[in-house]
Design a protein around this motif. Structure first.
Motif: not given
Length: 459
Positions: A194-210, A220-230
């Motif tokens: 589940v953790a790996w599935s979530l991270h692959f999904f997040m990575l896909a969305i972040m690549i599309a956003g950046f 917005v993608t950068a803000l989302w990334l900071v929030t996610y890491i925090a």
């Protein structure tokens, strides 16, 4: 109190008969005035089950196995998990906890599966956010597959645990090697997937956003990334802190201390505690300090209530952080003089109390004024009786940490609170206090407390 040959004498003195494995209370207790603190307890010896020692194969484990054990069971060894397999009640608690984890994994995997499926089967709603390009699309596909596998393994593992038997589980673990690895993987694999599935999904969305042509989208993608890491970092820190607290709790409840050559491993009697506190007070007074601390646990029963002959250590907490170093020096000095471990008096219990709750408890203890020890340099007061009660009930409900005297200790605290109020204590009050103090108590412990001193409770 003795549970062996003394059972017959206790039962005889109470003029009662024990026909079940439950706790037997003298009729004198239930009819006594609220000022009595005598408890007469007997247990049917047929209810006592000899604990099986931890198999040798589960003691000497490789580093990889210890890491796997840590993620699956929350501890780097099998010691406490093995203890939970010694009784049906403890095994049911383990089964419920693991099934709850697997249900959460199954739910999370289902959400990820549905979300990834929607992204894979639908086009982008806006031209500047293209997740259908090759890299994001591939990552979303991997996320989908991992979520499907996680759901399958979670479901199969949950079915296994629902139908698992305690004796069969013990036999499986005794075989060691492959069987132990499979046992641990059945717990931890769904969480990792589940953790790996979530991270692959997040990575896909972040690549599309950046890679978006829109500045707003990238921001917005950068803000989302900071929030996610925090958030991820906060969760990880809380997880590690909980593990540290568990280790300290185990050490505190088992009386584990740091030892030096020649240091004596012993239970502390009331005389030992008084001497140690006296030496600590003299050290503080010599430094021109006056410190007040709040005692919790067995020290209260040993030195004040005299309901126990000894205790493993003196648990305390204080809000005077400025003078903590000099207090620790005084404790070490007393330990050296008395040939005890430095942990003979420790504030590990403070790790389990929220900061604001600790301050409120300290102020309440000062107001109650139940003094255990008071000499120039050091004053020790007892924690509020209701906190002592609910904390001991919580400990009594934890497999691996519970002691045979926990419920009788809790009964003593209940009696003292009843004497202070001049009335019986309502079960609703106990549950409300537990919630206020952030303590989790179970109905089984409430029932045991009622069986032991129901004359002081109502509801």
């Amino acid at each position: 109190m003795r549970l062996g040959s003394g059972l017959a004498n206790v039962a005889s003195s109470c003029q009662c008969k024990c026909t079940s494995p439950s706790v037997l209370i003298s009729s004198t207790l239930s009819m006594a005035a609220p000022h009595s603190t005598e408890l007469y307890v007997a247990t049917d010896p047929r209810a006592l089950v000899e604990e099986q020692p931890l198999p040798e194969l589960l003691r000497d484990m490789s580093l990889l196995m210890r890491v796997l054990c840590f993620f699956a069971l929350g501890r780097p060894d099998f010691q406490y998990h093995w203890k939970s397999l010694q009784s049906e009640q403890a095994f049911e608690a383990v089964r419920s906890r693991l099934c709850s984890i697997l249900v959460n994994s199954l739910t999370a995997a289902g959400i990820l599966l549905a979300t990834s499926g929607i992204f894979l089967t639908t086009g982008t709603p806006v031209p500047y956010f293209d997740y259908t390009s090759s890299v994001p699309y591939y990552l979303l596909y991997v996320s989908l597959m991992l979520a499907m596998i996680a759901m399958l393994i979670s479901g199969l593992s949950m079915l296994r645990w629902i139908h698992a038997e305690r004796q069969w589980t013990q036999k499986q673990l005794k075989l060691g090697d492959y069987f132990v690895v499979c046992y641990l993987l059945s717990i931890v694999t769904p969480m990792f997937l589940v953790a790996w599935s979530l991270h692959f999904f997040m990575l896909a969305i972040m690549i599309a956003g950046f890679y978006s042509q829109s500045t707003v989208c990238r921001a917005v993608t950068a803000l989302w990334l900071v929030t996610y890491i925090a958030n991820f970092g906060t969760i990880l820190m809380e997880f590690m802190l909980n593990q540290v607290r568990n280790l300290f709790r185990d050490a505190s409840h088992k009386g584990i201390k740091r030892y030096s050559p020649g240091v004596e491993d012993k239970q502390l009697t009331a005389q030992d505690i008084n001497r140690g506190l006296d030496l600590t007070a003299k050290h503080l007074n010599g430094k021109k300090k006056q410190i007040t601390v709040v005692a919790v646990g067995g020290a209260i029963n040993t030195i004040l209530l005299r309901s126990r002959a000894s205790t493993a250590d003196v648990d305390f907490f204080s809000v005077d952080t400025v003078n903590n170093p000099v207090l620790r020096d005084g404790i070490r000095s007393a330990a050296k003089t008395m040939q005890l471990g430095e942990g003979w008096m420790n504030n590990h219990t403070a790790l389990f109390i929220a900061s604001d709750t600790k301050t409120n408890l300290y102020n309440e203890a000062i107001r109650d004024g139940v003094v255990i020890f008071d000499k120039p340099g050091l004053k020790v007061v007892a924690a509020p009786w209701m906190y002592c009660l609910v904390a001991k009930l919580e400990k009594a409900g934890k497999s691996g940490n519970a002691k045979s005297y926990d419920i009788s200790d809790a009964a003593q605290y209940l009696i003292q609170e009843s004497k202070r109020r001049g009335a019986r204590i309502k079960v609703a009050d106990i549950e409300a206090k537990a919630k206020a103090y952030g303590v989790n108590i179970q109905e089984a412990q409430i029932k045991q407390l009622k069986a032991l001193c129901g004359g002081y409770m109502e509801g």
